[in-house]
Each structure stands twice: as structure tokens, then as C-alpha cells.
Design an enzyme around this catalytic site. Structure first.
Site, mmCIF file in Angstrom:
data_model
loop_
_atom_site.group_PDB
_atom_site.id
_atom_site.type_symbol
_atom_site.label_atom_id
_atom_site.label_comp_id
_atom_site.label_asym_id
_atom_site.label_seq_id
_atom_site.Cartn_x
_atom_site.Cartn_y
_atom_site.Cartn_z
ATOM 1 N N ASP A 133 0.830 -1.155 -0.024
ATOM 2 C CA ASP A 133 0.242 0.101 0.043
ATOM 3 C C ASP A 133 0.799 1.279 0.113
ATOM 4 O OD1 ASP A 133 -2.948 1.138 1.124
ATOM 5 O OD2 ASP A 133 -1.653 2.534 1.616
ATOM 6 N N GLU A 137 -4.428 2.267 -4.336
ATOM 7 C CA GLU A 137 -2.975 2.507 -4.131
ATOM 8 C C GLU A 137 -2.455 1.328 -3.605
ATOM 9 O OE1 GLU A 137 -5.486 3.676 -0.544
ATOM 10 O OE2 GLU A 137 -5.728 3.938 -2.439
#
Length: 207
Positions: A73, A116
């Protein structure tokens, strides 16, 4: 050709798992995931990487080889978008995507899992091997030069790892692996971000 290279890799995989090569190659080529790309990063798209995880889990169940996943992430991407605009966020995502593509092994498959988030599926790899890859990504992103309007954008990653193995119980599958990887990723964020957490750490804490 790409098909010949894949066939040779599958034959090597069969040898590693001590199974009959021709039947192994035939089995795993029956329903291979259909390639698709994420338009921004050039990595596999979300549907492809999820399908590939299902595919590798089925191979793990049938042949017993190790399998791990690395869930990545990009830290604080929303704040970066708010501060610099979405074009800056896209530059960061492209840079992280290239870093992942340049870092994974040939046998690994990487894709953009969400906005993301990136997922790397690592066949024939236990938790220790996945942790080595995660460390390379974490260190590599610190050297990433993501430039926007003349400024360097600082980028860090939070990472969660999950792997097959006795410590995870007998009911191994994509949902189980991803649930554990996501829990490990959350723990990395809780610990201050820019961290790597193994699924086995969570298992030990709950024991």
C-alpha cells in the site's frame, strides 16, 4: 516464444515438486488467467491478479508447493493527492509500479490490486522469501525519485505478507491468504506506516 518459455518454466516447477511434468503442464495450462493490464502502471489489472491468485492457490492445493502473497500500500496517497493534485499521485503510482516490476522475480506475478494497493503473488515461495522481496521494495521506494513540478515526492510503503504453511491451518485459499495479508497490512499502518508485517506475527500474537 513466450509459450515455449512458459512451458520450460512449468517443467522446472514440476521437477521442483517431484510430479510428472507432462501431466502437470497440461493441468495448469487448462485455464490460465487471461492477461490484462492496468492502464496507469502497466502491471496486471485487478481482475487479472485476483484470477492469478485463485489459479496459484489451486496449484498449491493440488501439488503442495509453497505460495505467498505480498500486499503493498502506498502510504498517504490521499493526502498527497489533496496537496499536489491527482497527477502527482499518478506519478507516484507509476513509479511504484515500475519499482515492483523491476524487483519481482520472473516467476512472480504482480498487479494493481486497488487504488493505491499492489499485490505480488509468489509461487514456490515461503514467508521468508516473501519478506526478502518486501524488504527490497521497502528499501527501493526510499530511492524512488518521483518528481512533480520540480519537487521530489517522498514515498513510503506499508506491506503485509501472508503465506501457505502449517501455521496457517488447513483451510488455505485466496480468501484466507488475502484476509491475513490485509490484516498484516493494517498492522503495518498501525505501527506507523513504512513497515513490513508478516502474517505469522499476527498468528503468534493471537495464540
Amino acid at each position: 516464444s513466450a509459450r515455449a518459455v512458459r512451458s520450460r518454466w512449468l517443467a522446472r516447477s514440476a521437477d521442483m515438486m517431484d510430479v510428472e511434468p507432462s501431466s502437470f503442464v497440461e493441468t495448469v495450462q487448462e485455464n490460465p488467467p487471461r492477461p490484462s493490464k492496468d492502464g496507469l502502471t502497466g502491471l496486471g489489472g485487478a481482475d487479472f491478479i485476483r484470477s492469478h491468485l485463485d489459479y496459484e492457490v489451486e496449484r498449491h492445493k493440488r501439488y503442495g508447493a509453497d505460495l505467498s502473497v505480498v500486499l503493498v500500500d502506498v502510504d498517504r496517497l490521499g493526502s498527497l493527492n489533496d496537496q499536489h493534485g491527482y497527477d502527482a499521485g499518478d506519478i507516484v503510482l507509476q513509479g511504484v509500479g515500475k519499482l515492483i516490476a523491476d524487483t519481482v522475480r520472473r516467476a512472480d506475478v504482480a498487479g494493481r490490486y486497488g487504488g493505491e494497493e499492489f499485490l505480488v503473488v509468489c509461487p514456490h515461495t515461503g514467508e521468508d522469501g516473501a519478506a526478502i522481496l518486501a524488504q527490497r521494495l521497502s528499501e527501493g521506494v526510499h530511492r524512488l525519485r518521483a518528481r512533480h513540478k520540480g519537487s521530489d515526492l517522498a514515498v513510503t510503503l506499508s506491506i503485509g505478507i501472508a503465506a501457505t504453511g502449517e501455521q496457517y491451518g488447513d483451510q488455505e485459499g485466496p480468501v484466507r491468504l488475502m484476509s491475513l495479508a490485509e490484516a498484516a497490512l493494517r498492522r503495518s499502518k498501525e505501527r506507523g506506516r513504512d513497515r513490513i508485517t508478516r502474517g505469522s506475527e499476527l498468528e503468534l500474537e493471537s495464540a
